[in-house]
Design a protein around this motif. Structure first.
Motif, PDB file in Angstrom:
ATOM      1  N   ALA A 111     -35.370  -0.239   2.556  1.00  0.00           N
ATOM      2  CA  ALA A 111     -35.969   0.475   1.427  1.00  0.00           C
ATOM      3  C   ALA A 111     -37.473   0.219   1.432  1.00  0.00           C
ATOM      4  O   ALA A 111     -37.933  -0.864   1.077  1.00  0.00           O
ATOM      5  N   GLY A 115     -32.796  13.838   0.374  1.00  0.00           N
ATOM      6  CA  GLY A 115     -32.927  12.657  -0.461  1.00  0.00           C
ATOM      7  C   GLY A 115     -32.996  13.014  -1.937  1.00  0.00           C
ATOM      8  O   GLY A 115     -32.407  12.337  -2.792  1.00  0.00           O
ATOM      9  N   ILE A 155     -26.246   4.429   2.144  1.00  0.00           N
ATOM     10  CA  ILE A 155     -27.183   5.147   3.018  1.00  0.00           C
ATOM     11  C   ILE A 155     -28.133   4.164   3.669  1.00  0.00           C
ATOM     12  O   ILE A 155     -28.374   4.214   4.893  1.00  0.00           O
ATOM     13  N   VAL A 197     -25.591  13.210   0.831  1.00  0.00           N
ATOM     14  CA  VAL A 197     -25.315  11.880   1.398  1.00  0.00           C
ATOM     15  C   VAL A 197     -24.960  12.007   2.877  1.00  0.00           C
ATOM     16  O   VAL A 197     -25.445  11.231   3.723  1.00  0.00           O
ATOM     17  N   SER A 219     -36.361   9.777  -3.305  1.00  0.00           N
ATOM     18  CA  SER A 219     -35.262   8.991  -3.877  1.00  0.00           C
ATOM     19  C   SER A 219     -34.326   9.811  -4.740  1.00  0.00           C
ATOM     20  O   SER A 219     -33.196   9.400  -4.998  1.00  0.00           O
ATOM     21  N   THR A 272     -31.230  -2.915  -5.205  1.00  0.00           N
ATOM     22  CA  THR A 272     -30.590  -2.835  -3.887  1.00  0.00           C
ATOM     23  C   THR A 272     -30.568  -4.185  -3.174  1.00  0.00           C
ATOM     24  O   THR A 272     -30.283  -4.239  -1.967  1.00  0.00           O
ATOM     25  N   VAL A 286     -29.578  13.519  -3.424  1.00  0.00           N
ATOM     26  CA  VAL A 286     -28.684  12.364  -3.578  1.00  0.00           C
ATOM     27  C   VAL A 286     -28.522  12.020  -5.055  1.00  0.00           C
ATOM     28  O   VAL A 286     -27.459  11.555  -5.488  1.00  0.00           O
ATOM     29  N   ARG A 317     -25.831   4.706  -5.237  1.00  0.00           N
ATOM     30  CA  ARG A 317     -25.789   5.892  -4.378  1.00  0.00           C
ATOM     31  C   ARG A 317     -26.519   5.661  -3.056  1.00  0.00           C
ATOM     32  O   ARG A 317     -26.105   6.181  -2.021  1.00  0.00           O
ATOM     33  N   TRP A 318     -27.593   4.879  -3.127  1.00  0.00           N
ATOM     34  CA  TRP A 318     -28.411   4.704  -1.928  1.00  0.00           C
ATOM     35  C   TRP A 318     -27.968   3.537  -1.043  1.00  0.00           C
ATOM     36  O   TRP A 318     -28.280   3.520   0.148  1.00  0.00           O
TER      37      TRP A 318
END
Length: 350
Positions: free
Chosen positions: A212, A84, A172, A117, A139, A206, A87, A168-169
């Protein structure tokens, strides 16, 4: 109400090249001998776990669970803290974090990020195969070098950093959603998500993604001088993982929360073994019971002074003592009435 599960132990700080810390079977036997009932496994440590195999093979996952069960242990969560972190790495930290990545992608930030990732996607599937519903992670950080506003930050710099972090997240998190697994981000200095405000900023970026969530560790809040009990009142719905770790902050005339670049022993704020610091775990476990936290209480041992094996041995009974077996009925049920409602309109009348 729910009774928290535990005690568990995070194996990352204990894994090593010498027995009993160099294989899952032997380290599990060691943990069980100390009274632990669950282990949190670092998914990047090949001595204990093969993440790629776990994502591809249900037989391997069943084997892992069987090894733990043979010692009376459950798997609490997988940890993807290292993956993580990678990332999202600010260029200022490229050299420092390269050591966390496989040699094949070192010196190549783009390849390193792609590797991280992919690792996260593998971890989502592995957790699903293992029957887990939560995972512990970091994160990463794009805005951290700018955490103190001097010199003044360019307008919108932090907004753009969090927007990129979310970009980026998001894929995922979507993959974790497909697998039915929450990510508990450990709120930790050095990460863009290090307190409630930064978590909320990420959550908004997000689209309030349901996967999350938060790994709650009060030690990092002590070192930042946050109200770690009030934090649970606000964010308990998002708390999915719990690291039981102690810390202390003793004000100094020479250094503050930033520590003056000193080693951990000399800092005003430092991590301690359970019971040796200032965290009010009685109040924390009461909050956990109040808010129906159904996960695991997992020791993460870090201490500037005490030997790790001493800290591990003391950790299981400490956690066991603090777990509240919640009541199945109200304490005053013995005085319950028949439910009849008096006629207040007639009270005081002749």
């Amino acid at each position: 109400m729910k009774t928290i599960k535990g005690p568990g132990i995070f194996l990352a700080q204990f894994a090593g090249d010498e027995a009993p810390f160099n294989s899952l079977d032997s380290i599990a036997a060691w943990a069980a001998s100390l009274g632990y009932k669950g282990v949190q496994v670092p998914s990047n440590d090949a001595r204990l776990f093969d993440l790629e195999k776990a994502a591809d093979s249900q037989d391997y996952c069943d084997e892992v669970l069987g090894v733990l069960a043979s010692h009376g242990l459950a798997l609490t969560e997988l940890s993807t803290h290292i993956q993580g972190q990678l990332v999202a790495v600010h260029p200022a930290y490229d050299a420092a974090f390269d050591a966390f990545a496989p040699e094949a992608v070192r010196g190549n930030p783009g390849a390193r990020q792609q590797w991280a990732v992919r690792q996260m996607h593998l971890a989502a599937k592995a957790s699903e195969r293992l029957g887990l519903t939560t995972q512990a992670s970091f994160s990463g950080a794009l805005a951290w070098p700018y955490f103190y506003a001097w010199p003044q930050r360019p307008a919108q710099l932090v907004d753009e950093a969090f927007a990129e972090l979310a970009r980026r997240w998001q894929p995922i998190l979507d993959r974790f959603d497909e697998c039915g697994v929450d990510i508990g981000f450990e709120l930790h200095p050095g990460e863009d998500l290090h307190d409630g405000v930064t978590f909320e900023r990420f959550l908004e970026a997000t689209g309030n993604h349901p996967r999350a969530n938060i790994l709650y560790d009060p030690s990092h809040m002590v070192l930042q001088q946050l109200d770690y009990l009030g934090f649970l009142d606000i964010y308990h719905d998002r708390v999915k993982c719990f690291h039981v770790k102690d810390a202390e902050f003793r004000p100094s005339p020479k250094a503050g929360v930033y520590g003056g670049y000193q080693g951990w022993v000399e800092r005003p704020g430092r991590f301690r073994s359970l019971g040796d610091g200032q965290v009010d775990f009685g109040a924390i476990f009461a909050k956990m019971a109040q808010y129906d936290f159904a996960g695991w209480a997992v020791l993460e041992w870090e201490c500037a002074l005490k030997h790790p094996q001493v800290g591990a041995a003391e950790g299981a009974p400490f956690i066991e003592k603090h777990i509240i077996r919640v009541t199945e009925h109200a304490f005053d049920d013995f005085a319950a009435s028949d439910g009849a409602i008096p006629d207040f309109s007639r009270m005081g009348m002749a």
